[in-house]
Design a protein around this motif. Structure first.
Motif, PDB file in Angstrom:
ATOM      1  N   PHE A  22      49.892  -5.468  25.402  1.00  0.00           N
ATOM      2  CA  PHE A  22      48.446  -5.665  25.350  1.00  0.00           C
ATOM      3  C   PHE A  22      47.757  -5.036  26.560  1.00  0.00           C
ATOM      4  O   PHE A  22      46.798  -4.268  26.418  1.00  0.00           O
ATOM      5  CB  PHE A  22      48.147  -7.156  25.260  1.00  0.00           C
ATOM      6  N   TRP A  23      48.241  -5.342  27.761  1.00  0.00           N
ATOM      7  CA  TRP A  23      47.567  -4.835  28.962  1.00  0.00           C
ATOM      8  C   TRP A  23      47.932  -3.398  29.270  1.00  0.00           C
ATOM      9  O   TRP A  23      47.224  -2.722  30.017  1.00  0.00           O
ATOM     10  CB  TRP A  23      47.877  -5.732  30.155  1.00  0.00           C
ATOM     11  N   ALA A  24      49.031  -2.875  28.686  1.00  0.00           N
ATOM     12  CA  ALA A  24      49.366  -1.457  28.885  1.00  0.00           C
ATOM     13  C   ALA A  24      48.358  -0.542  28.199  1.00  0.00           C
ATOM     14  O   ALA A  24      48.210   0.616  28.592  1.00  0.00           O
ATOM     15  CB  ALA A  24      50.776  -1.175  28.363  1.00  0.00           C
ATOM     16  N   LEU A  25      47.652  -1.062  27.185  1.00  0.00           N
ATOM     17  CA  LEU A  25      46.630  -0.239  26.523  1.00  0.00           C
ATOM     18  C   LEU A  25      45.505   0.153  27.469  1.00  0.00           C
ATOM     19  O   LEU A  25      44.861   1.192  27.276  1.00  0.00           O
ATOM     20  CB  LEU A  25      46.044  -1.001  25.325  1.00  0.00           C
ATOM     21  N   GLN A  26      45.249  -0.673  28.508  1.00  0.00           N
ATOM     22  CA  GLN A  26      44.158  -0.360  29.429  1.00  0.00           C
ATOM     23  C   GLN A  26      44.398   0.947  30.176  1.00  0.00           C
ATOM     24  O   GLN A  26      43.448   1.631  30.563  1.00  0.00           O
ATOM     25  CB  GLN A  26      43.981  -1.506  30.432  1.00  0.00           C
ATOM     26  N   ASP A  27      45.650   1.319  30.369  1.00  0.00           N
ATOM     27  CA  ASP A  27      45.939   2.583  31.057  1.00  0.00           C
ATOM     28  C   ASP A  27      45.556   3.771  30.182  1.00  0.00           C
ATOM     29  O   ASP A  27      45.107   4.803  30.690  1.00  0.00           O
ATOM     30  CB  ASP A  27      47.423   2.647  31.423  1.00  0.00           C
ATOM     31  N   PHE A  28      45.699   3.651  28.848  1.00  0.00           N
ATOM     32  CA  PHE A  28      45.265   4.723  27.948  1.00  0.00           C
ATOM     33  C   PHE A  28      43.747   4.768  27.850  1.00  0.00           C
ATOM     34  O   PHE A  28      43.173   5.851  27.706  1.00  0.00           O
ATOM     35  CB  PHE A  28      45.880   4.512  26.566  1.00  0.00           C
ATOM     36  N   PHE A  29      43.080   3.611  27.928  1.00  0.00           N
ATOM     37  CA  PHE A  29      41.619   3.612  27.953  1.00  0.00           C
ATOM     38  C   PHE A  29      41.103   4.254  29.232  1.00  0.00           C
ATOM     39  O   PHE A  29      40.050   4.894  29.235  1.00  0.00           O
ATOM     40  CB  PHE A  29      41.093   2.179  27.847  1.00  0.00           C
ATOM     41  N   ARG A  30      41.821   4.087  30.324  1.00  0.00           N
ATOM     42  CA  ARG A  30      41.424   4.670  31.611  1.00  0.00           C
ATOM     43  C   ARG A  30      41.579   6.188  31.600  1.00  0.00           C
ATOM     44  O   ARG A  30      40.746   6.916  32.153  1.00  0.00           O
ATOM     45  CB  ARG A  30      42.285   4.060  32.720  1.00  0.00           C
ATOM     46  N   ASN A  31      42.626   6.688  30.985  1.00  0.00           N
ATOM     47  CA  ASN A  31      42.904   8.128  30.971  1.00  0.00           C
ATOM     48  C   ASN A  31      43.327   8.533  29.560  1.00  0.00           C
ATOM     49  O   ASN A  31      44.519   8.600  29.257  1.00  0.00           O
ATOM     50  CB  ASN A  31      43.998   8.465  31.984  1.00  0.00           C
ATOM     51  N   PRO A  32      42.382   8.801  28.651  1.00  0.00           N
ATOM     52  CA  PRO A  32      42.735   9.108  27.255  1.00  0.00           C
ATOM     53  C   PRO A  32      43.561  10.377  27.095  1.00  0.00           C
ATOM     54  O   PRO A  32      44.231  10.539  26.071  1.00  0.00           O
ATOM     55  CB  PRO A  32      41.368   9.256  26.574  1.00  0.00           C
ATOM     56  N   ASN A  33      43.522  11.294  28.070  1.00  0.00           N
ATOM     57  CA  ASN A  33      44.265  12.549  27.926  1.00  0.00           C
ATOM     58  C   ASN A  33      45.771  12.330  27.866  1.00  0.00           C
ATOM     59  O   ASN A  33      46.515  13.250  27.501  1.00  0.00           O
ATOM     60  CB  ASN A  33      43.930  13.495  29.083  1.00  0.00           C
ATOM     61  N   VAL A  35      38.230  -5.346  23.242  1.00  0.00           N
ATOM     62  CA  VAL A  35      39.415  -4.505  23.094  1.00  0.00           C
ATOM     63  C   VAL A  35      39.282  -3.590  21.885  1.00  0.00           C
ATOM     64  O   VAL A  35      39.612  -2.392  21.944  1.00  0.00           O
ATOM     65  CB  VAL A  35      40.673  -5.394  22.994  1.00  0.00           C
ATOM     66  N   LEU A  36      38.775  -4.104  20.780  1.00  0.00           N
ATOM     67  CA  LEU A  36      38.649  -3.289  19.574  1.00  0.00           C
ATOM     68  C   LEU A  36      37.635  -2.163  19.749  1.00  0.00           C
ATOM     69  O   LEU A  36      37.846  -1.037  19.271  1.00  0.00           O
ATOM     70  CB  LEU A  36      38.251  -4.185  18.398  1.00  0.00           C
ATOM     71  N   VAL A  37      36.542  -2.439  20.437  1.00  0.00           N
ATOM     72  CA  VAL A  37      35.550  -1.383  20.682  1.00  0.00           C
ATOM     73  C   VAL A  37      36.128  -0.314  21.616  1.00  0.00           C
ATOM     74  O   VAL A  37      35.858   0.887  21.448  1.00  0.00           O
ATOM     75  CB  VAL A  37      34.256  -1.992  21.262  1.00  0.00           C
ATOM     76  N   GLN A  38      36.940  -0.718  22.590  1.00  0.00           N
ATOM     77  CA  GLN A  38      37.600   0.275  23.447  1.00  0.00           C
ATOM     78  C   GLN A  38      38.501   1.189  22.623  1.00  0.00           C
ATOM     79  O   GLN A  38      38.573   2.398  22.880  1.00  0.00           O
ATOM     80  CB  GLN A  38      38.420  -0.438  24.528  1.00  0.00           C
ATOM     81  N   LEU A  39      39.181   0.636  21.636  1.00  0.00           N
ATOM     82  CA  LEU A  39      40.009   1.473  20.765  1.00  0.00           C
ATOM     83  C   LEU A  39      39.153   2.481  19.997  1.00  0.00           C
ATOM     84  O   LEU A  39      39.516   3.663  19.882  1.00  0.00           O
ATOM     85  CB  LEU A  39      40.780   0.590  19.787  1.00  0.00           C
ATOM     86  N   LEU A  40      38.006   2.046  19.479  1.00  0.00           N
ATOM     87  CA  LEU A  40      37.137   2.963  18.732  1.00  0.00           C
ATOM     88  C   LEU A  40      36.592   4.071  19.622  1.00  0.00           C
ATOM     89  O   LEU A  40      36.493   5.233  19.203  1.00  0.00           O
ATOM     90  CB  LEU A  40      35.988   2.177  18.103  1.00  0.00           C
ATOM     91  N   ILE A  41      36.249   3.728  20.860  1.00  0.00           N
ATOM     92  CA  ILE A  41      35.757   4.762  21.790  1.00  0.00           C
ATOM     93  C   ILE A  41      36.853   5.781  22.079  1.00  0.00           C
ATOM     94  O   ILE A  41      36.606   6.995  22.129  1.00  0.00           O
ATOM     95  CB  ILE A  41      35.254   4.092  23.088  1.00  0.00           C
ATOM     96  N   LEU A  42      38.078   5.297  22.250  1.00  0.00           N
ATOM     97  CA  LEU A  42      39.199   6.209  22.493  1.00  0.00           C
ATOM     98  C   LEU A  42      39.446   7.102  21.286  1.00  0.00           C
ATOM     99  O   LEU A  42      39.667   8.316  21.425  1.00  0.00           O
ATOM    100  CB  LEU A  42      40.454   5.396  22.823  1.00  0.00           C
ATOM    101  N   PHE A  43      39.389   6.535  20.077  1.00  0.00           N
ATOM    102  CA  PHE A  43      39.591   7.341  18.876  1.00  0.00           C
ATOM    103  C   PHE A  43      38.527   8.428  18.764  1.00  0.00           C
ATOM    104  O   PHE A  43      38.827   9.566  18.385  1.00  0.00           O
ATOM    105  CB  PHE A  43      39.540   6.442  17.633  1.00  0.00           C
TER     106      PHE A  43
END
Length: 676
Positions: free
Chosen positions: A216-227, A310-318
């Protein structure tokens, strides 16, 4: 009568300002300002500036008086008694002199008067001072303790500066890589804190373990750096973690919030049971950064606002992964399988948002609208962040009514100054330089190729060897001898002869060289004269060509210099010889299986060695390919250099083969020169 000094002006303005400020009468200060006569208005303005700053520091305890005093300074600016920057300078002084609590109260005045600071009279002069003042405040504030105040400052800057202001735009689309979310505890404690089951009123049960917590909290690293998602390994990790988290959300449905009938019942609820909107309304602020303590995970997963975040962060990343961004790297692209996964997962995320109470469907529609607007901003940034301009409504209305439009104000008649980046871009398209200064721009564009301009004949201040040896009087001077030897080494082969005896003085050596050059010149002139006399007796030659004039003498000098510089006795002629592919193939067998040692010495890495091996089946072909790439790419490559490197690697047989090739090529070169 002498003009008053600075201290006299300061005392006079201080007394007058105290009276006029108490009476709120700016005209009284203006009358005193006009009455005083000085050689320059800048003297009066400097004294009045200091007077404003001194009096402001006496009012640090009375916030309404401070605001009234700043208004007084604004009025003085409009009457041209001070520069337009003085109100912002006064605000910076007072922010430095009071506590953060009072700074927050005074900043309300700055926010309420944003229209004043945006006026043409103040904006151009004050924008840098206001930006510096806000940045100084942000440095003093704590992002965790003064979150709201920091946000107010950033919102003020967003209102004050236009959209196209470069200082407020993330032009190259950088990410805040310093926003790291730390999580995790010692493994021995994790079993006590997690490994529990959470059940809600509908009978749904969610098993929370350490594995789910980490994903769950490892996803925050992908939100921080989507590349990171463009890396194959990182993408698999992201897809697995996102799938686990959404499975947990799907298996644990949330209930609609319970309505409370009285304030007493509301006071008995826990913070997680009270809707987030009511918490914000009651407390006035909230923190957007969630806590990562493992003990809170079960409560966080039961909170609707937390789940929506969390779900909105996923949509922004997508959206970022699917969007075209101007500053993305060329290799940042998704495969068709990844695109299909994003589409399928996006629909799942929207479904979870709709199922999250309260008003899930309305919230999902709002998110869709927000992301669609984000696409417009993304396109605007890809087009270079063009400035927004309001349409000229007044001119259009007057034209529709058949009236002549009003003449533009005097300030509007002034030609707008073009931005520096546009000037540089236009000059580059024309193959020219723009240096920001007319004289520098003219000098840099005198010759398009600056290196070629430095090599021009007008930049050659080096004298000829003969003129330098004849013209100098102090021939025993060591500096003269050193310069003469430098010229001799550059212009004449006599540098390498006649100087063999240790007791031979440099001055005597230079004198003998000078005589030798004169003798060679006389011999060449005699040869040319004899050829001219023969041609004079030849009836086939034109008349009058047997005499040696000044132009022919100059030609003799240039031929002598060319003869001295281009003698066929040069031992370095083989350095400029081009090595053919056949000669490389001839050298390759002598190097053989040791070619990898040679490649490492030449600076090629492991991946490049593997490339040579994959492209060529045999050892000889691999060595030949290595030599071909080195001779083509390295500016310093030569047969001499190759022989030296091979000797250093103790590959003596290969070094001897290179030397034999050098000798053969040198003999061929000398024969060609002799034939010519």
């Amino acid at each position: 009568m002498s003009s008053p000094s600075f201290l006299e002006l300061l005392n006079c303005f201080t007394e007058t300002m105290n009276k006029s400020f108490k009476m709120n009468n700016i005209e009284q200060l203006k009358a005193e300002y006009d009455r005083i006569k000085t050689p320059s208005d800048n003297d009066k303005k400097a004294a009045l500036h200091q007077c404003f700053r001194d009096l402001l520091l006496t009012k640090t305890e009375d916030i309404p008086a401070i605001e009234q005093f700043i208004n007084f300074a604004v009025a003085a600016c409009r009457l041209e008694m001070t520069s337009p920057t003085i109100p912002v300078v006064l605000l910076g002084d007072i922010f430095d002199a009071v506590t953060l609590d009072k700074c927050e109260q005074i900043f309300t005045y700055v926010e309420n008067n944003v229209c004043t600071w945006k006026e043409d009279f103040f904006f151009a002069a004050c924008k840098h001072n206001l930006l510096r003042m806000c940045n100084d405040l942000l440095r003093r504030l704590s992002r965790s303790q003064n979150t709201v105040f920091c946000g107010r400052i950033l919102l003020f800057l967003a209102k004050f500066f236009p959209f196209s202001e470069r200082s407020g735009l993330n032009i190259i689309s950088e990410f805040n890589l310093e926003n790291i979310t730390e999580y995790g505890v010692e493994g021995s404690e994790m079993g006590d804190q997690l490994g529990i089951s959470e059940e809600n009123g509908t009978g749904n049960q969610l098993k929370i373990d350490y594995n789910l917590y980490c994903k769950f909290w490892a996803l925050q690293d992908f939100f921080r750096n989507p590349n990171q998602c463009y890396n194959k390994v990182q993408w698999k990790m992201f897809a697995a973690h996102a799938g686990s988290v959404m499975s947990a959300f799907s298996s644990f449905k949330l209930e609609e919030p319970r309505a409370t009938s009285s304030g007493a019942n509301k006071s008995l609820q826990t913070p997680m049971e009270i809707p987030m909107e009511e918490q914000i309304r009651e407390s006035g602020h909230f923190f957007a950064k969630f806590l990562t303590n493992p003990k809170l995970l079960s409560l966080q997963l039961s909170d609707s606002n937390f789940r929506r975040s969390v779900l909105v962060q996923l949509l922004i990343l997508f959206q970022y992964l699917n969007s075209t961004v101007k500053f993305k790297a060329d290799n940042h692209c998704l495969t068709q399988v990844q695109i299909d996964w994003l589409k399928e997962t996006e629909s799942t995320v929207y479904k979870l948002i709709v199922e999250s109470p309260p008003n899930g469907r309305k919230f999902a529609d709002s998110v869709r609208h927000m992301l669609s607007r984000e696409e417009l901003w993304n396109s605007w940034k890809n087009e270079g962040c063009k400035e927004f301009k309001r349409p000229e409504v007044a001119g259009v209305a007057s034209a529709a009514a058949g009236e002549d439009p009003a003449p533009p104000p005097r300030a509007a008649l002034k030609r707008p100054r073009r931005m520096l980046g546009d000037l540089i871009r236009d000059s580059t398209k024309q193959g020219k330089f723009f240096m920001g200064n007319p004289e520098l721009t003219r000098l840099w564009n005198t010759c398009p190729d600056n290196l070629q301009a430095c090599k021009g004949e007008d930049r050659n201040f080096l004298p000829t060897l003969e003129s330098y040896l004849d013209g100098s009087k102090e021939k025993q001077d060591p500096s003269f001898e050193w310069r003469a030897l430098r010229l001799l080494a550059r212009q004449s082969p006599h540098f390498f002869t006649l100087f063999n005896s240790p007791s031979y003085k440099v001055a005597d050596y230079l004198e003998s060289v000078r005589k030798k050059i004169q003798k060679d010149k006389i011999d060449i002139k005699q040869e040319v004269t004899q050829e001219g006399s023969h041609s004079q007796n030849d009836p086939n030659e034109a008349e009058g060509e047997g005499f040696v004039g000044e132009e022919e003498t100059d030609q003799m000098d240039s031929e002598l210099l060319k003869t001295e510089q281009l003698t066929p006795e040069d031992k370095n002629t083989h350095r400029t010889i081009t090595v053919t592919k056949e000669q490389m193939a001839e050298l390759a067998p002598s190097i053989g299986k040791d070619w990898k040692r040679l490649a490492s010495k030449l600076g090629y890495g492991i991946d490049e060695v593997q490339y040579f091996e994959s492209e060529n089946p045999t050892v000889v072909d691999q060595c030949r390919h290595l030599l071909q790439v080195w001779f083509e790419d390295d500016m310093d490559s030569s047969l001499d250099q190759l022989a030296y490197i091979l000797e250093g690697l103790e590959m003596l047989s290969a070094a001897d083969a290179v030397k034999q090739m050098i000798a053969a090529l040198s003999d061929d070169k000398v024969e060609e020169v002799s034939d010519e």
